[in-house]
Design a protein around this motif. Sequence first.
Motif, PDB file in Angstrom:
ATOM      1  N   CYS A   3       0.843  -1.192   0.000  1.00 24.26           N
ATOM      2  CA  CYS A   3       0.000   0.000   0.000  1.00 24.26           C
ATOM      3  C   CYS A   3       0.878   1.242   0.000  1.00 24.26           C
ATOM      4  CB  CYS A   3      -0.946   0.002   1.193  1.00 24.26           C
ATOM      5  SG  CYS A   3      -0.168   0.099   2.798  1.00 24.26           S
ATOM      6  N   TYR A   4       0.300   2.338  -0.475  1.00 27.97           N
ATOM      7  CA  TYR A   4       0.978   3.628  -0.570  1.00 27.97           C
ATOM      8  C   TYR A   4       2.205   3.569  -1.465  1.00 27.97           C
ATOM      9  CZ  TYR A   4      -2.241   5.187   2.998  1.00 27.97           C
ATOM     10  OH  TYR A   4      -3.398   5.510   3.672  1.00 27.97           O
ATOM     11  N   GLU A 196      -3.369  -1.676  -5.220  1.00 33.01           N
ATOM     12  CA  GLU A 196      -2.891  -1.718  -3.844  1.00 33.01           C
ATOM     13  C   GLU A 196      -3.938  -2.385  -2.962  1.00 33.01           C
ATOM     14  OE1 GLU A 196      -0.302   2.451  -3.899  1.00 33.01           O
ATOM     15  OE2 GLU A 196      -1.784   2.109  -2.336  1.00 33.01           O
ATOM     16  N   GLU A 197      -3.471  -2.900  -1.831  1.00 33.38           N
ATOM     17  CA  GLU A 197      -4.380  -3.414  -0.816  1.00 33.38           C
ATOM     18  C   GLU A 197      -4.084  -2.716   0.500  1.00 33.38           C
ATOM     19  OE1 GLU A 197      -5.821  -7.733  -0.188  1.00 33.38           O
ATOM     20  OE2 GLU A 197      -4.159  -7.482   1.238  1.00 33.38           O
ATOM     21  N   HIS A 198      -5.115  -2.159   1.098  1.00 34.91           N
ATOM     22  CA  HIS A 198      -4.981  -1.464   2.374  1.00 34.91           C
ATOM     23  C   HIS A 198      -5.787  -2.221   3.421  1.00 34.91           C
ATOM     24  CE1 HIS A 198      -3.376   2.536   0.840  1.00 34.91           C
ATOM     25  NE2 HIS A 198      -3.609   1.832  -0.267  1.00 34.91           N
TER      26      HIS A 198
END
Length: 283
Positions: A3-4, A196-198
């Motif tokens: 993520c990010y 992405e995965e948050h």
Amino acid sequence: MSCYGSLAGYYDKLTGDVPYSKFIEFYEAEFARDGGEFRLLLDLCCGTGTLTCELARRGYEMIAADASVDMLMQAREKSAELPCPPLFLCQDAAELDLYGTVDAAVCSLDGMNYIAPDALPEVFHRLHLFVRPDGLLIFDIRTPEWLRALDGDIFVDEKDDVLCLWRADFDEELPAIVYGMDIFSRVGRLWERGSEEHIEYAHEPQALKQLLEAAGFTDVQLRRDCPQGDAGRMFIVARCRFSGSAASSACNSDISPSCVSDFEALFSCVSVFGDGSGFGFAY
């Protein structure tokens, strides 16, 4: 899936409605209520550094830490014109390592929700090491009920050169909300896709209070009279009580850096980015 990464370059554009000034007003009200001196602050999980830089503009000396290289690079660029730029450290919250104490530590915009429950005791332990005796820790979370209410929702954020699509699914086993996110950014006449995965963990406020007290914090307040309190946000304020062993472990120092040249002398360590490049301070 991290993520990010892809999101970092567009984060500020997609979050332009965040009331950073309200967050700072809350912090300063707590500083005033305490009555102590608050000059050197830590911004934990600082992201792109918007809050960090605003606090620096208000005269605070800032240290800011984040685990995302991409977010820190945005923060570094943003702070370039400040008369006394913050010190940015590439550090995971559970590996926080400073060379002295700060007057207060803040962590904003769900930063604590991104920390897994089994890592929280070490995070709070390290914060207790590096916040001065009688200093303050102030952070906010999204409440478990608010996160659960997002289950199944789909969101779209669109700007001229970026489109962000994300779906929220609540996993009771974690328990956490998992966001699957696709970022489409314009490259010439084409669009580039990043994914992405948050994960935001549903921390129970009373459990956080117990963990803070176990780490040595006292006077823990769970506050809903806070910015975005009507949108599932809760602020938690805690005081760092003196511990002789903790102060010794933190190399408790009376040095309060006044600008970047002093930071360079105080922080001689070098963090290593994922690509192997050395990075001690970004300013």
